[in-house]
Design an enzyme around this catalytic site. Structure first.
Site, PDB file in Angstrom:
ATOM      1  N   TYR A   1     -22.576  52.218  20.327  1.00  0.00           N
ATOM      2  CA  TYR A   1     -21.881  51.414  19.320  1.00  0.00           C
ATOM      3  C   TYR A   1     -20.576  52.099  18.890  1.00  0.00           C
ATOM      4  CZ  TYR A   1     -20.884  49.181  14.814  1.00  0.00           C
ATOM      5  OH  TYR A   1     -20.271  48.547  13.762  1.00  0.00           O
TER       6      TYR A   1
ATOM      7  N   LYS B   1     -16.481  50.879  19.474  1.00  0.00           N
ATOM      8  CA  LYS B   1     -15.426  50.694  18.465  1.00  0.00           C
ATOM      9  C   LYS B   1     -14.205  51.564  18.777  1.00  0.00           C
ATOM     10  CE  LYS B   1     -17.590  47.632  15.962  1.00  0.00           C
ATOM     11  NZ  LYS B   1     -17.120  46.254  15.851  1.00  0.00           N
TER      12      LYS B   1
HETATM   13  N1  NAD Z   1     -22.693  46.051   8.621  1.00  0.00           N
HETATM   14  C1  NAD Z   1     -22.015  47.187   8.464  1.00  0.00           C
HETATM   15  O1  NAD Z   1     -22.369  48.054   7.626  1.00  0.00           O
HETATM   16  C2  NAD Z   1     -20.767  47.439   9.290  1.00  0.00           C
HETATM   17  C3  NAD Z   1     -20.076  48.647   9.129  1.00  0.00           C
HETATM   18  C4  NAD Z   1     -18.930  48.865   9.899  1.00  0.00           C
HETATM   19  C5  NAD Z   1     -18.461  47.892  10.764  1.00  0.00           C
HETATM   20  N2  NAD Z   1     -19.146  46.723  10.884  1.00  0.00           N
HETATM   21  C6  NAD Z   1     -18.633  45.694  11.804  1.00  0.00           C
HETATM   22  O2  NAD Z   1     -18.404  44.504  11.047  1.00  0.00           O
HETATM   23  C7  NAD Z   1     -18.647  43.353  11.854  1.00  0.00           C
HETATM   24  C8  NAD Z   1     -19.684  42.451  11.216  1.00  0.00           C
HETATM   25  O3  NAD Z   1     -20.867  43.176  10.954  1.00  0.00           O
HETATM   26  P1  NAD Z   1     -22.128  42.452  10.300  1.00  0.00           P
HETATM   27  O4  NAD Z   1     -22.981  43.509   9.718  1.00  0.00           O
HETATM   28  O5  NAD Z   1     -21.661  41.319   9.452  1.00  0.00           O
HETATM   29  O6  NAD Z   1     -22.850  41.929  11.626  1.00  0.00           O
HETATM   30  P2  NAD Z   1     -23.753  40.628  11.870  1.00  0.00           P
HETATM   31  O7  NAD Z   1     -24.666  40.967  13.009  1.00  0.00           O
HETATM   32  O8  NAD Z   1     -24.384  40.141  10.617  1.00  0.00           O
HETATM   33  O9  NAD Z   1     -22.688  39.554  12.351  1.00  0.00           O
HETATM   34  C9  NAD Z   1     -22.081  39.652  13.605  1.00  0.00           C
HETATM   35  C10 NAD Z   1     -21.845  38.232  14.120  1.00  0.00           C
HETATM   36  O10 NAD Z   1     -21.197  38.342  15.400  1.00  0.00           O
HETATM   37  C11 NAD Z   1     -21.778  37.354  16.257  1.00  0.00           C
HETATM   38  N3  NAD Z   1     -21.622  37.814  17.646  1.00  0.00           N
HETATM   39  C12 NAD Z   1     -21.985  38.997  18.183  1.00  0.00           C
HETATM   40  N4  NAD Z   1     -21.710  39.011  19.501  1.00  0.00           N
HETATM   41  C13 NAD Z   1     -21.147  37.819  19.793  1.00  0.00           C
HETATM   42  C14 NAD Z   1     -20.682  37.211  20.989  1.00  0.00           C
HETATM   43  N5  NAD Z   1     -20.716  37.859  22.167  1.00  0.00           N
HETATM   44  N6  NAD Z   1     -20.172  35.974  20.935  1.00  0.00           N
HETATM   45  C15 NAD Z   1     -20.130  35.294  19.758  1.00  0.00           C
HETATM   46  N7  NAD Z   1     -20.572  35.798  18.592  1.00  0.00           N
HETATM   47  C16 NAD Z   1     -21.091  37.042  18.617  1.00  0.00           C
HETATM   48  C17 NAD Z   1     -23.237  37.281  15.832  1.00  0.00           C
HETATM   49  O11 NAD Z   1     -23.816  36.030  16.233  1.00  0.00           O
HETATM   50  C18 NAD Z   1     -23.141  37.443  14.325  1.00  0.00           C
HETATM   51  O12 NAD Z   1     -23.058  36.192  13.652  1.00  0.00           O
HETATM   52  C19 NAD Z   1     -19.085  43.895  13.228  1.00  0.00           C
HETATM   53  O13 NAD Z   1     -17.966  43.968  14.077  1.00  0.00           O
HETATM   54  C20 NAD Z   1     -19.591  45.287  12.904  1.00  0.00           C
HETATM   55  O14 NAD Z   1     -19.547  46.142  14.020  1.00  0.00           O
HETATM   56  C21 NAD Z   1     -20.298  46.465  10.172  1.00  0.00           C
END
Ligand code: NAD
Length: 289
Positions: free
Chosen positions: A144, A148
Site C-alpha cells: 500500500y 502511494k
Molecule cells: N482511511 C484513511 O485513514 C486514509 C489515510 C490516508 C489516505 N487514505 C486514502 O484516501 C482515499 C479514500 O480512503 P477511504 O478510507 O475513504 O477508502 P474507502 O475504501 O472507504 O473508499 C475507497 C473507494 O474507492 C473505490 N475504489 C477502489 N478501487 C477502485 C477501482 N479500481 N475502481 C473504482 N473504484 C474503486 C471503492 O469502491 C471505494 O468506494 C484512498 O485513496 C486512501 O488510500 C485513506
C-alpha cells in the site's frame, strides 16, 4: 461553478468530498466501482473499474472536467492480497491522472501518510526527525505504502507530460465525527504506526477544496493532519516510551502532532478545524451524495 470528477466518491471519505463539492455548487461526476442513486441535482454517479483504461478515458473524455479528485484506492494492505492492492492503486492512478492530463484538468488526489513507510512496517522505525514533514524520506516496505509513493511519481510525470497542476494530499488516519476509533486513552503502542496522528474527514473535504482553489504550478505533496496527537499525552513522552529516545532534531511541544501540517497551511491556506476532543462524540448529519 466547475465540473469536477471524483473517483472513489462513494467511499468512506469520498462521500464527504462529494457532499462538500456539491454544496459549493459544482457539477460533480462521482465514479466508483459500485452504484448508488444520487440524491442531488448536481451529482451524477457512474460505475467503472478504474483499472480499465478504456472506461476511464471514455468517462473523463465525455465529462470534460475542469478538475479531477482521484480518491479511489484500496486503502490498506491488510484485508486484500498485497499484489492486488499495488496493482489496483497504481494502475488506477496511472489511468486517472493520464486521462485528466489529456483533458487539461487539474488533479488533487489521495496519497497517504503511509507513503512514509511507517504505518504498515513490520517493526515501526523511528522517524529521522520531528515533526515529520514533506522532506522526510519515503521508505515504504508494504504494497500500500509503495503504491502511494508510485502514485506520487505518476503525479510528477503527469505534470511533466501535460503541464497540469497536481496536488498529492497525504491524509493521516481519517476519523469520522461521532465515530472516532482513535481515542485519547488508547494504549500508546497501538498508535505507534503513524505516531498517534489523525485527521477529521471534514478537514479532508476542506483541504481538497483548498487544493482545488490554490494557485499552484507543478506537483506538491502535503500532509493533512490534525494539530495535536489523539493520545492526550506529551508527544515526546510517547516517543521516549515507545522508542527509548526522542528523534533529534525535535521541534515539538506538548501534544503537537508528530507530522507537520505547516506546508498545507503555507501553500493552501488550510488549517484543521476539528479536534478529537470535540469531534469524537459529535452528532453531525451524514454526507449526501
Ligand atoms: N482511511 C484513511 O485513514 C486514509 C489515510 C490516508 C489516505 N487514505 C486514502 O484516501 C482515499 C479514500 O480512503 P477511504 O478510507 O475513504 O477508502 P474507502 O475504501 O472507504 O473508499 C475507497 C473507494 O474507492 C473505490 N475504489 C477502489 N478501487 C477502485 C477501482 N479500481 N475502481 C473504482 N473504484 C474503486 C471503492 O469502491 C471505494 O468506494 C484512498 O485513496 C486512501 O488510500 C485513506
Amino acid at each position: 461553478m466547475s465540473r469536477i470528477l471524483v473517483t472513489g466518491g462513494l467511499g468512506g471519505s469520498g462521500r464527504w468530498i462529494v457532499d462538500r463539492l456539491a454544496e459549493e455548487g459544482h457539477e460533480v461526476l462521482c465514479v466508483d466501482q459500485r452504484y448508488a442513486e444520487s440524491e442531488r441535482e448536481n451529482v451524477d454517479v457512474r460505475v467503472a473499474d478504474l483499472t480499465d483504461r478504456g472506461d476511464v478515458f471514455d468517462l473523463v473524455g465525455a465529462f470534460d472536467p475542469d478538475a479531477v479528485v482521484h480518491w479511489a484506492a484500496i486503502p490498506d494492505p491488510l484485508d486484500h492480497p498485497g499484489g492486488e492492492v499495488f496493482e489496483n492503486n497504481v494502475v488506477s492512478t496511472y489511468n486517472v491522472l493520464e486521462a485528466a492530463g489529456r483533458a487539461d484538468a487539474r488533479v488533487v488526489w489521495a496519497s497517504s501518510e503511509s507513503a512514509l513507510g511507517f504505518p504498515f512496517a513490520a517493526e515501526t522505525p523511528a522517524p529521522d526527525y520531528l515533526p515529520v514533514d514533506e522532506d522526510h524520506p519515503l521508505r515504504p516496505e508494504d504494497p500500500y505504502g509503495v503504491s502511494k509513493e508510485a502514485g506520487e511519481a505518476l503525479a510528477r510525470t503527469t505534470v511533466r507530460r501535460h503541464d497540469v497542476p497536481v496536488v498529492s494530499i497525504r491524509p493521516s488516519w481519517i476519523q469520522y465525527p461521532g465515530e472516532y476509533v482513535c481515542l485519547g486513552n488508547e494504549p500508546p503502542e497501538e498508535g505507534v504506526g503513524n505516531f498517534w496522528s489523525y485527521i477529521d474527514v471534514r478537514d479532508i473535504a476542506a483541504i481538497v477544496v483548498a487544493a482545488l482553489d490554490a494557485d499552484i504550478e507543478g506537483h506538491e505533496a502535503v500532509f493533512a493532519v490534525a494539530d495535536e496527537n489523539y493520545a492526550d499525552r506529551e508527544t515526546t513522552e510517547l516517543f521516549a516510551e515507545q522508542f527509548g529516545s526522542v528523534p533529534e532534531p525535535c521541534d515539538l511541544s506538548g501534544d503537537d502532532s508528530s507530522i507537520s501540517n505547516a506546508k498545507a497551511a503555507d501553500l493552501l491556506g488550510w488549517e484543521p478545524a476539528h479536534s478529537w476532543r470535540d469531534a469524537a462524540d459529535e452528532d453531525v448529519d451524514e454526507p449526501t451524495v
